[in-house]
Design a protein around this motif. Structure first.
Motif, PDB file in Angstrom:
ATOM      1  N   HIS A 143      65.699  45.083  36.926  1.00 56.92           N
ATOM      2  CA  HIS A 143      66.459  46.241  37.355  1.00 56.92           C
ATOM      3  C   HIS A 143      67.579  45.806  38.303  1.00 56.92           C
ATOM      4  CE1 HIS A 143      66.635  50.405  39.039  1.00 56.92           C
ATOM      5  NE2 HIS A 143      66.432  50.661  37.766  1.00 56.92           N
ATOM      6  N   ALA A 144      68.756  46.396  38.174  1.00 57.82           N
ATOM      7  CA  ALA A 144      69.887  46.018  39.028  1.00 57.82           C
ATOM      8  C   ALA A 144      69.560  46.209  40.501  1.00 57.82           C
ATOM      9  CB  ALA A 144      71.117  46.821  38.652  1.00 57.82           C
ATOM     10  N   TYR A 151      81.619  54.680  31.406  1.00 54.80           N
ATOM     11  CA  TYR A 151      82.524  53.532  31.495  1.00 54.80           C
ATOM     12  C   TYR A 151      82.076  52.554  32.586  1.00 54.80           C
ATOM     13  CZ  TYR A 151      86.082  55.001  28.140  1.00 54.80           C
ATOM     14  OH  TYR A 151      86.754  55.310  26.992  1.00 54.80           O
ATOM     15  N   ALA A 152      81.597  53.065  33.712  1.00 51.99           N
ATOM     16  CA  ALA A 152      81.121  52.181  34.786  1.00 51.99           C
ATOM     17  C   ALA A 152      79.899  51.394  34.314  1.00 51.99           C
ATOM     18  CB  ALA A 152      80.796  52.991  36.036  1.00 51.99           C
ATOM     19  N   ALA A 153      78.997  52.065  33.582  1.00 52.28           N
ATOM     20  CA  ALA A 153      77.795  51.393  33.079  1.00 52.28           C
ATOM     21  C   ALA A 153      78.158  50.346  32.025  1.00 52.28           C
ATOM     22  CB  ALA A 153      76.830  52.424  32.505  1.00 52.28           C
ATOM     23  N   GLY A 205      74.323  52.359  24.036  1.00 46.02           N
ATOM     24  CA  GLY A 205      74.569  53.780  24.290  1.00 46.02           C
ATOM     25  C   GLY A 205      75.770  54.072  25.168  1.00 46.02           C
ATOM     26  N   ASN A 206      76.006  53.218  26.163  1.00 46.40           N
ATOM     27  CA  ASN A 206      77.122  53.499  27.070  1.00 46.40           C
ATOM     28  C   ASN A 206      78.460  53.317  26.377  1.00 46.40           C
ATOM     29  OD1 ASN A 206      75.362  54.039  29.199  1.00 46.40           O
ATOM     30  ND2 ASN A 206      75.143  51.849  29.600  1.00 46.40           N
ATOM     31  N   CYS A 207      78.533  52.328  25.477  1.00 46.93           N
ATOM     32  CA  CYS A 207      79.760  52.151  24.681  1.00 46.93           C
ATOM     33  C   CYS A 207      79.913  53.307  23.698  1.00 46.93           C
ATOM     34  CB  CYS A 207      79.726  50.845  23.892  1.00 46.93           C
ATOM     35  SG  CYS A 207      79.997  49.375  24.881  1.00 46.93           S
ATOM     36  N   THR A 264      70.680  48.735  30.440  1.00 51.99           N
ATOM     37  CA  THR A 264      71.109  49.711  29.443  1.00 51.99           C
ATOM     38  C   THR A 264      71.943  49.075  28.333  1.00 51.99           C
ATOM     39  OG1 THR A 264      73.018  50.204  30.822  1.00 51.99           O
ATOM     40  CG2 THR A 264      71.103  51.622  31.090  1.00 51.99           C
ATOM     41  N   CYS A 265      72.252  47.779  28.458  1.00 53.12           N
ATOM     42  CA  CYS A 265      73.118  47.127  27.472  1.00 53.12           C
ATOM     43  C   CYS A 265      72.294  46.536  26.342  1.00 53.12           C
ATOM     44  CB  CYS A 265      73.923  46.007  28.116  1.00 53.12           C
ATOM     45  SG  CYS A 265      74.978  46.563  29.454  1.00 53.12           S
TER      46      CYS A 265
END
Ligand SMILES: *[C@@H]1O[C@H](CO)[C@@H](O)[C@H](O)[C@H]1NC(C)=O
Ligand SMILES: *[C@@H]1O[C@H](CO)[C@@H](O)[C@H](O)[C@H]1NC(C)=O
Ligand SMILES: *[C@@H]1O[C@H](CO)[C@@H](O)[C@H](O)[C@H]1NC(C)=O
Ligand SMILES: *[C@@H]1O[C@H](CO)[C@@H](O)[C@H](O)[C@H]1NC(C)=O
Ligand SMILES: *[C@@H]1O[C@H](CO)[C@@H](O)[C@H](O)[C@H]1NC(C)=O
Ligand SMILES: CC(=O)N[C@H]1CO[C@H](CO)[C@@H](O)[C@@H]1O
Length: 331
Positions: A309-310, A44-46, A62-64, A297-298
């Motif tokens: 990269h963040a 959820y944070a990602a 993938g995170n969703c 990752t989105c």
């Protein structure tokens, strides 16, 4: 001296030692089952890094996909002047979820807004009745105001729609700071609702009074990955203090519970990352039990956002900070 007096004195010495040498012993492993319980919230944070439209239709990647039960309610932000955010319902976890985006390096404006900061009193509008000795990072507070009303009304709607009584706030980096401010603020407006806050790579947000308030009123866990130095900035010498609730991921990937504020044990962030040269920015985005934070990752973000990269964002932040304030001492 009577035996009684001597025993008493020994007792006092023992007590003093017990107080003086507190924490190292009380550092305990986080059980595998507890680590696993963080995972949906890590996803959820990602997810908060992804474009609102893709969170709303659950096509963010993938995170969703990882949280299949998720029902989005609202999402917003432009990722430049206003960090992305979303509110939704997770019926399987029995909680409303509020997610805040962190510092996305593809968006230079939020980076610069992070650079020049000081401690300031909380705004009475969003933090009614809080003691004026409580102070937070001005830029975190300014970001928080921009979305506080929208997020509060979306959360009310989610609570009504789901009939749930729990809200979980998540975020990474700047997003963790915003989640923490949101949790303090929203508790004032939603009595009877239980709040949980889970931050990843949470920087220091406020002063000692803020940390004390959070320790007494917020159910906070903040997970720090290895030698990430974001959790130890801004420095304590500028008056910033971490609230309790640190979980520190070790080099061997095990998680330890680090009690107290800024626990100095070498197995916790403050002891592990004594200076920038001892820190490793690559650790900021994770992985947190396999979950990587950041816009990369989105799905379907702009090319720049997906390739940078963040961590670079935080690096620029630190450079900007150093230029403004001179070389940064972490402790
Ligand atoms: C989700 O929304 C985005 C942005 O509006 C759109 O491009 C995409 O086609 C939508 N995806 C689905 C599966 O509806
Ligand atoms: C508090 O926030 C409100 C609403 O954003 C704003 O109008 C007001 O100026 C702020 N107050 C202070 C003291 O900054
Ligand atoms: C605010 O906090 C300070 C310092 O902790 C304390 O001395 C003061 O009494 C508090 N004020 C109120 C109104 O609670
Ligand atoms: C909503 O929850 C309350 C208690 O939490 C319960 O009494 C009520 O029946 C629930 N309503 C619906 C429509 O589920
Ligand atoms: C920094 O962290 C990355 C990723 O965890 C690792 O590959 C790299 O070796 C680390 N660098 C140093 C100097 O420890
Ligand atoms: C939300 C969205 O635009 N999703 C698309 C992302 O890109 C893939 C292919 O690159 C499409 O299949 C999705 O529909």
């Amino acid at each position: 001296m009577t035996f009684c007096t001597i025993s008493f004195l020994f007792g006092l010495v023992g007590l003093t030692i017990a107080i003086a040498i507190p924490r190292a012993d009380s550092i305990t492993p986080v059980l595998a089952s507890q680590v696993a319980a963080f995972k949906p919230f890590s996803y959820y944070a990602a997810t908060a890094y992804c474009q609102p439209a893709t969170v709303l239709n659950k096509s963010c990647g993938g995170n969703c996909d990882a949280n299949t039960a998720f029902q989005p309610i609202a999402a917003g932000g432009d990722g430049v002047r206003v960090q992305f955010w979303y509110v939704g319902i997770d019926p399987s976890l029995k909680t409303v979820i509020v997610g805040h985006q962190g510092t996305d390096p593809s968006k230079i404006v939020p980076l610069l807004t992070d650079a020049d900061f000081f401690l300031k009193t909380l705004n009475e509008t969003f933090f009614p009745g809080l003691n004026s000795s409580i102070k937070v990072h001005n830029k975190f507070a300014d970001q928080h105001w921009k979305t506080a009303n929208q997020i509060l009304s979306a959360t009310r709607a989610a609570l009504q729609k789901s009939n749930l009584t729990q809200v979980t706030l998540v975020g990474h980096s700047l997003g963790a700071a915003l989640a923490l401010l949101d949790s303090v603020s929203m508790q004032q407006f939603l009595p009877g609702i239980q709040f949980k806050t889970i931050g990843y790579g949470l920087p220091r947000v406020g002063n000692q009074a803020f940390a004390d308030y959070v320790d007494a009123n917020v159910q906070l866990n903040h997970v720090n990955n290895k030698k990430d130095f974001v959790p130890v900035i801004p420095p304590r010498t500028l008056g910033f203090v971490q609230p309790q609730g640190e979980k520190h991921i070790q080099d061997d990937l095990s998680w330890l519970d680090c009690p107290g504020n800024d626990n100095p044990d070498p197995r916790c962030s403050v002891g592990d990352v004594k200076s920038f040269s001892k820190g490793n920015l690559s650790d900021h985005d994770g992985p947190y039990d396999g979950v990587e934070m950041g816009g990369a990752t989105c799905k379907n973000v702009t090319a720049a956002a997906s390739t940078i990269h963040a961590g670079c964002g935080v690096f620029l932040l630190v450079i900007a900070f150093s230029l403004l304030h001179g070389p940064l001492q972490v402790l």
